[in-house]
Design a protein around this motif. Structure first.
Motif, PDB file in Angstrom:
ATOM      1  N   GLY A   1      83.056  32.814  63.919  1.00 35.60           N
ATOM      2  CA  GLY A   1      84.398  32.294  64.184  1.00 35.60           C
ATOM      3  C   GLY A   1      85.383  33.348  64.655  1.00 35.60           C
ATOM      4  O   GLY A   1      86.153  33.108  65.587  1.00 35.60           O
ATOM      5  N   ALA A   2      85.363  34.524  64.032  1.00 39.29           N
ATOM      6  CA  ALA A   2      86.289  35.586  64.442  1.00 39.29           C
ATOM      7  C   ALA A   2      85.986  36.025  65.869  1.00 39.29           C
ATOM      8  O   ALA A   2      86.911  36.241  66.671  1.00 39.29           O
ATOM      9  CB  ALA A   2      86.196  36.766  63.481  1.00 39.29           C
ATOM     10  N   ALA A   3      84.710  36.128  66.194  1.00 38.55           N
ATOM     11  CA  ALA A   3      84.328  36.526  67.555  1.00 38.55           C
ATOM     12  C   ALA A   3      84.740  35.453  68.549  1.00 38.55           C
ATOM     13  O   ALA A   3      85.258  35.762  69.632  1.00 38.55           O
ATOM     14  CB  ALA A   3      82.826  36.782  67.631  1.00 38.55           C
ATOM     15  N   ARG A   4      84.534  34.184  68.197  1.00 32.30           N
ATOM     16  CA  ARG A   4      84.926  33.094  69.097  1.00 32.30           C
ATOM     17  C   ARG A   4      86.441  33.118  69.350  1.00 32.30           C
ATOM     18  O   ARG A   4      86.897  32.887  70.471  1.00 32.30           O
ATOM     19  CB  ARG A   4      84.519  31.744  68.511  1.00 32.30           C
ATOM     20  CG  ARG A   4      83.033  31.507  68.461  1.00 32.30           C
ATOM     21  CD  ARG A   4      82.746  30.121  67.841  1.00 32.30           C
ATOM     22  NE  ARG A   4      81.463  30.031  67.217  1.00 32.30           N
ATOM     23  CZ  ARG A   4      80.321  29.848  67.843  1.00 32.30           C
ATOM     24  NH1 ARG A   4      80.294  29.744  69.159  1.00 32.30           N
ATOM     25  NH2 ARG A   4      79.184  29.761  67.173  1.00 32.30           N
TER      26      ARG A   4
ATOM     27  N   ALA B   1      86.207  41.068  70.318  1.00 35.55           N
ATOM     28  CA  ALA B   1      85.055  40.164  70.208  1.00 35.55           C
ATOM     29  C   ALA B   1      83.782  40.957  69.944  1.00 35.55           C
ATOM     30  O   ALA B   1      82.979  40.591  69.074  1.00 35.55           O
ATOM     31  CB  ALA B   1      84.914  39.331  71.480  1.00 35.55           C
ATOM     32  N   LEU B   2      83.604  42.043  70.683  1.00 31.38           N
ATOM     33  CA  LEU B   2      82.407  42.860  70.490  1.00 31.38           C
ATOM     34  C   LEU B   2      82.376  43.472  69.090  1.00 31.38           C
ATOM     35  O   LEU B   2      81.321  43.496  68.446  1.00 31.38           O
ATOM     36  CB  LEU B   2      82.319  43.943  71.567  1.00 31.38           C
ATOM     37  CG  LEU B   2      81.983  43.416  72.956  1.00 31.38           C
ATOM     38  CD1 LEU B   2      82.194  44.490  74.016  1.00 31.38           C
ATOM     39  CD2 LEU B   2      80.555  42.891  73.003  1.00 31.38           C
TER      40      LEU B   2
ATOM     41  N   LEU C   1      77.019  34.955  72.799  1.00 30.40           N
ATOM     42  CA  LEU C   1      78.379  35.470  72.749  1.00 30.40           C
ATOM     43  C   LEU C   1      78.427  36.964  73.071  1.00 30.40           C
ATOM     44  O   LEU C   1      79.353  37.426  73.741  1.00 30.40           O
ATOM     45  CB  LEU C   1      79.008  35.188  71.385  1.00 30.40           C
ATOM     46  CG  LEU C   1      79.237  33.708  71.064  1.00 30.40           C
ATOM     47  CD1 LEU C   1      79.739  33.540  69.636  1.00 30.40           C
ATOM     48  CD2 LEU C   1      80.178  33.063  72.057  1.00 30.40           C
ATOM     49  N   MET C   2      77.428  37.709  72.617  1.00 32.89           N
ATOM     50  CA  MET C   2      77.363  39.134  72.967  1.00 32.89           C
ATOM     51  C   MET C   2      77.267  39.289  74.484  1.00 32.89           C
ATOM     52  O   MET C   2      77.984  40.098  75.078  1.00 32.89           O
ATOM     53  CB  MET C   2      76.158  39.812  72.309  1.00 32.89           C
ATOM     54  CG  MET C   2      76.349  40.190  70.865  1.00 32.89           C
ATOM     55  SD  MET C   2      77.578  41.489  70.594  1.00 32.89           S
ATOM     56  CE  MET C   2      76.788  42.920  71.312  1.00 32.89           C
TER      57      MET C   2
ATOM     58  N   HIS D   1      70.861  40.223  76.319  1.00 39.36           N
ATOM     59  CA  HIS D   1      71.281  39.292  75.258  1.00 39.36           C
ATOM     60  C   HIS D   1      71.038  37.840  75.673  1.00 39.36           C
ATOM     61  O   HIS D   1      70.579  37.031  74.855  1.00 39.36           O
ATOM     62  CB  HIS D   1      72.740  39.523  74.878  1.00 39.36           C
ATOM     63  CG  HIS D   1      72.921  40.702  73.983  1.00 39.36           C
ATOM     64  ND1 HIS D   1      72.555  40.704  72.657  1.00 39.36           N
ATOM     65  CD2 HIS D   1      73.410  41.941  74.242  1.00 39.36           C
ATOM     66  CE1 HIS D   1      72.821  41.884  72.126  1.00 39.36           C
ATOM     67  NE2 HIS D   1      73.332  42.656  73.069  1.00 39.36           N
ATOM     68  N   TYR D   2      71.316  37.497  76.913  1.00 36.83           N
ATOM     69  CA  TYR D   2      71.028  36.127  77.371  1.00 36.83           C
ATOM     70  C   TYR D   2      69.529  35.850  77.296  1.00 36.83           C
ATOM     71  O   TYR D   2      69.116  34.768  76.855  1.00 36.83           O
ATOM     72  CB  TYR D   2      71.527  35.894  78.795  1.00 36.83           C
ATOM     73  CG  TYR D   2      73.024  35.886  78.931  1.00 36.83           C
ATOM     74  CD1 TYR D   2      73.849  35.265  77.995  1.00 36.83           C
ATOM     75  CD2 TYR D   2      73.633  36.495  80.020  1.00 36.83           C
ATOM     76  CE1 TYR D   2      75.226  35.266  78.134  1.00 36.83           C
ATOM     77  CE2 TYR D   2      75.011  36.485  80.167  1.00 36.83           C
ATOM     78  CZ  TYR D   2      75.802  35.874  79.225  1.00 36.83           C
ATOM     79  OH  TYR D   2      77.163  35.864  79.366  1.00 36.83           O
TER      80      TYR D   2
END
Length: 152
Positions: A40-43, A54-55, A72-73, A91-92
């Motif tokens: 949630g914090a990253a979003r 975000a990172l 997300l990364m 990451h993808y």
């Protein structure tokens, strides 16, 4: 007399009814509150275009078995001021290894391929995304639009 009558009626009623505590079932346990979203914090940082934040939030969670975490990364890495496309792509790829139908990773990997002049790979992501959501989905629409805007 009226007070005596009320007391007698109350006493009869009390005797006729079993004690409430004995026949009242224990209250059902409260449903557990939904677990907080560890991402949630990253979003929130991503929504605010705060790529370093975000990172940092993602690195604090470091859930390498989670396709969403990898997605997300990748997104944050490719969106920062100096994009890291190579690491974002890793990451993808990991997100898609964990969940081959991860719609976000399919879309974002396709967009990364467009940014790095690999249209054929972007189109392959579009085909995979079309299979992942045959009735359509926002990710499919977004990648189609990105392909339409990109130079052939």
């Amino acid at each position: 007399m009226r007070a005596t009558l009320c007391l007698t009626a109350a006493a009869l009623l009390a005797c006729a009814l079993p004690l409430q505590a004995a026949d009242t079932p224990a209250p059902a346990p409260r449903a557990a509150a939904p677990a907080a979203d560890p991402l949630g914090a990253a979003r929130a940082r991503i929504a605010a275009n705060d790529w370093p934040g975000a990172l940092n939030a993602l690195r604090a969670v470091r859930d390498e078995r989670n396709a969403d975490w990898h997605n997300l990364m990748g997104f944050a890495l490719r969106s920062q001021a100096t994009p890291d496309y190579a690491t974002a792509e890793q990451h993808y790829n990991e997100a898609l290894r964990i969940n081959p139908a991860h719609r976000g990773a399919l879309e974002y990997a396709g967009e990364l391929y467009l940014k790095t002049n690999r249209r054929a790979q972007a189109e392959a992501q579009l085909a995979a995304l079309a299979k992942a959501c045959p009735s359509g989905c926002p990710e499919l629409t977004d990648l189609k639009d990105a392909l339409a805007r990109a130079k052939p």
